[in-house]
Write an enzyme that holds these catalytic residues in place. Structure first.
Site, PDB file in Angstrom:
ATOM      1  N   GLY A  36       0.813  -1.215   0.000  1.00  6.47           N
ATOM      2  CA  GLY A  36       0.000   0.000   0.000  1.00  6.47           C
ATOM      3  C   GLY A  36       0.841   1.258   0.000  1.00  6.47           C
ATOM      4  O   GLY A  36       0.514   2.242   0.663  1.00  6.47           O
ATOM      5  N   ALA A  37       1.921   1.249  -0.779  1.00  3.10           N
ATOM      6  CA  ALA A  37       2.891   2.342  -0.726  1.00  3.10           C
ATOM      7  C   ALA A  37       2.606   3.456  -1.728  1.00  3.10           C
ATOM      8  O   ALA A  37       3.400   4.384  -1.854  1.00  3.10           O
ATOM      9  CB  ALA A  37       4.300   1.788  -0.975  1.00  3.10           C
ATOM     10  N   SER A  39       0.195   5.668  -1.601  1.00  2.91           N
ATOM     11  CA  SER A  39      -0.419   6.864  -1.002  1.00  2.91           C
ATOM     12  C   SER A  39      -0.299   6.795   0.514  1.00  2.91           C
ATOM     13  O   SER A  39       0.104   5.773   1.076  1.00  2.91           O
ATOM     14  CB  SER A  39      -1.902   6.966  -1.395  1.00  2.91           C
ATOM     15  OG  SER A  39      -2.647   5.895  -0.843  1.00  2.91           O
ATOM     16  N   GLY A  40      -0.667   7.905   1.167  1.00  2.71           N
ATOM     17  CA  GLY A  40      -0.779   7.934   2.621  1.00  2.71           C
ATOM     18  C   GLY A  40       0.475   7.525   3.378  1.00  2.71           C
ATOM     19  O   GLY A  40       1.600   7.906   3.039  1.00  2.71           O
ATOM     20  N   ASP A  88      -1.994  -7.237  -5.395  1.00  2.89           N
ATOM     21  CA  ASP A  88      -3.382  -7.068  -4.972  1.00  2.89           C
ATOM     22  C   ASP A  88      -3.610  -8.016  -3.806  1.00  2.89           C
ATOM     23  O   ASP A  88      -3.747  -9.223  -3.993  1.00  2.89           O
ATOM     24  CB  ASP A  88      -4.331  -7.395  -6.132  1.00  2.89           C
ATOM     25  CG  ASP A  88      -5.799  -7.250  -5.735  1.00  2.89           C
ATOM     26  OD1 ASP A  88      -6.077  -6.972  -4.551  1.00  2.89           O
ATOM     27  OD2 ASP A  88      -6.660  -7.427  -6.618  1.00  2.89           O
ATOM     28  N   SER A 170      -4.936  -1.083  13.968  1.00  2.00           N
ATOM     29  CA  SER A 170      -5.711   0.103  14.325  1.00  2.00           C
ATOM     30  C   SER A 170      -6.319  -0.081  15.705  1.00  2.00           C
ATOM     31  O   SER A 170      -6.673  -1.193  16.103  1.00  2.00           O
ATOM     32  CB  SER A 170      -6.828   0.329  13.308  1.00  2.00           C
ATOM     33  OG  SER A 170      -7.729   1.322  13.763  1.00  2.00           O
ATOM     34  N   TYR A 190     -24.196  -7.827   8.278  1.00  2.00           N
ATOM     35  CA  TYR A 190     -22.952  -7.109   8.001  1.00  2.00           C
ATOM     36  C   TYR A 190     -22.930  -5.721   8.663  1.00  2.00           C
ATOM     37  O   TYR A 190     -23.874  -4.941   8.538  1.00  2.00           O
ATOM     38  CB  TYR A 190     -22.766  -6.942   6.493  1.00  2.00           C
ATOM     39  CG  TYR A 190     -21.541  -6.150   6.107  1.00  2.00           C
ATOM     40  CD1 TYR A 190     -20.280  -6.726   6.111  1.00  2.00           C
ATOM     41  CD2 TYR A 190     -21.650  -4.807   5.738  1.00  2.00           C
ATOM     42  CE1 TYR A 190     -19.152  -5.999   5.762  1.00  2.00           C
ATOM     43  CE2 TYR A 190     -20.527  -4.074   5.388  1.00  2.00           C
ATOM     44  CZ  TYR A 190     -19.279  -4.677   5.407  1.00  2.00           C
ATOM     45  OH  TYR A 190     -18.165  -3.958   5.058  1.00  2.00           O
TER      46      TYR A 190
END
Length: 247
Positions: A36-37, A39-40, A88, A170, A190
């Protein structure tokens, strides 16, 4: 200053920047993968590690976005060693392909940062019909770590530098007190905060058990999970995320 010496420092706080924390580090002998590099947090981690000389592999779903980040970093840090590879995490086939390609490059691996994250208010199945939060945030990283673990062990032994596996979790994991594996794919009940929290709890349990096993084996690699703080990245701007944090 050696990487292992730097890790023993404890004079930083939540107000410290990544550049401040890594000041004085020579990471030119290190290789890191960051998921996940594009962005952010992942993009900033890539930038700062590259600034310290680390060879960074950006494992990203969107390779065009990854290359754009790479070029932006190279404009600021012309000597940066950065490669972009497609990954992915919601597809176990893609995870296996990435790991196979990386191993075939015969590169070392000192640091694995399982950073990529997904959040949605909708119940979405992955390619393998697994609830997408759990597939992306946990299962993909779990498989990736297992497939690259032998490479990390060999690197740690050869380099005499302690390896690092970092799961970006988190504080939202508190929403999930347990993980009912037989109910992960049930859509009738859900709840998006619960689905996300469950995946983040799994990140922590994975890191804890992996750390225990590595210590038991006497392997020079640590595994940790962390809460990065509330940061205005793409995942925080996801539909419903802000509101669900306050529930």
């Amino acid at each position: 200053m050696r990487f292992s010496e730097w890790m023993n420092r404890s004079c930083f706080s939540g107000y410290s920047t990544a550049e401040e924390v890594t000041q004085g580090i020579d990471g030119s002998a290190l290789t890191a993968i960051i998921t996940g590099a594009s962005s952010g947090i992942g993009a900033e981690t890539t930038r700062v590690l590259a600034l310290r000389g680390v060879h960074v592999i950006m494992a990203v779903r969107n390779t065009e976005a990854g290359r754009n980040v790479k070029q932006a970093i190279l404009k600021q840090i012309p000597t940066a060693k950065i490669d972009v590879m497609e990954l992915d995490l919601s597809s176990m086939d893609s995870v296996r392909k990435f790991a196979s390609q990386y191993i075939s490059l015969d590169l070392p691996l000192n640091i694995l940062i399982n950073n990529a994250g997904f959040y949605s208010t909708k119940s979405i199945p992955s390619k393998h019909n697994i609830e997408l939060h759990f597939a992306t945030n946990h299962l993909g990283h779990f498989l990736l770590t297992n497939l690259l673990l032998e490479t990390m062990k060999k690197t740690a032994e050869k380099s005499k530098e302690e390896g690092r596996i970092i799961n970006v979790s988190s504080v939202a994991h508190h929403y999930a007190s347990t993980i009912s594996f037989d109910k992960i794919n049930i859509t009738s009940s859900y709840l998006d905060p619960l689905a996300y929290a469950r995946s983040k709890l799994a990140n922590i349990l994975h890191a804890n058990e992996l750390a225990r096993r590595l210590k038991e084996e006497g392997v020079s690699i640590t595994a940790n999970s962390l809460h990065p703080g509330v940061i205005d990245t793409k995942i925080l701007r996801s539909e419903g995320f802000r509101g669900n944090l306050s529930r």
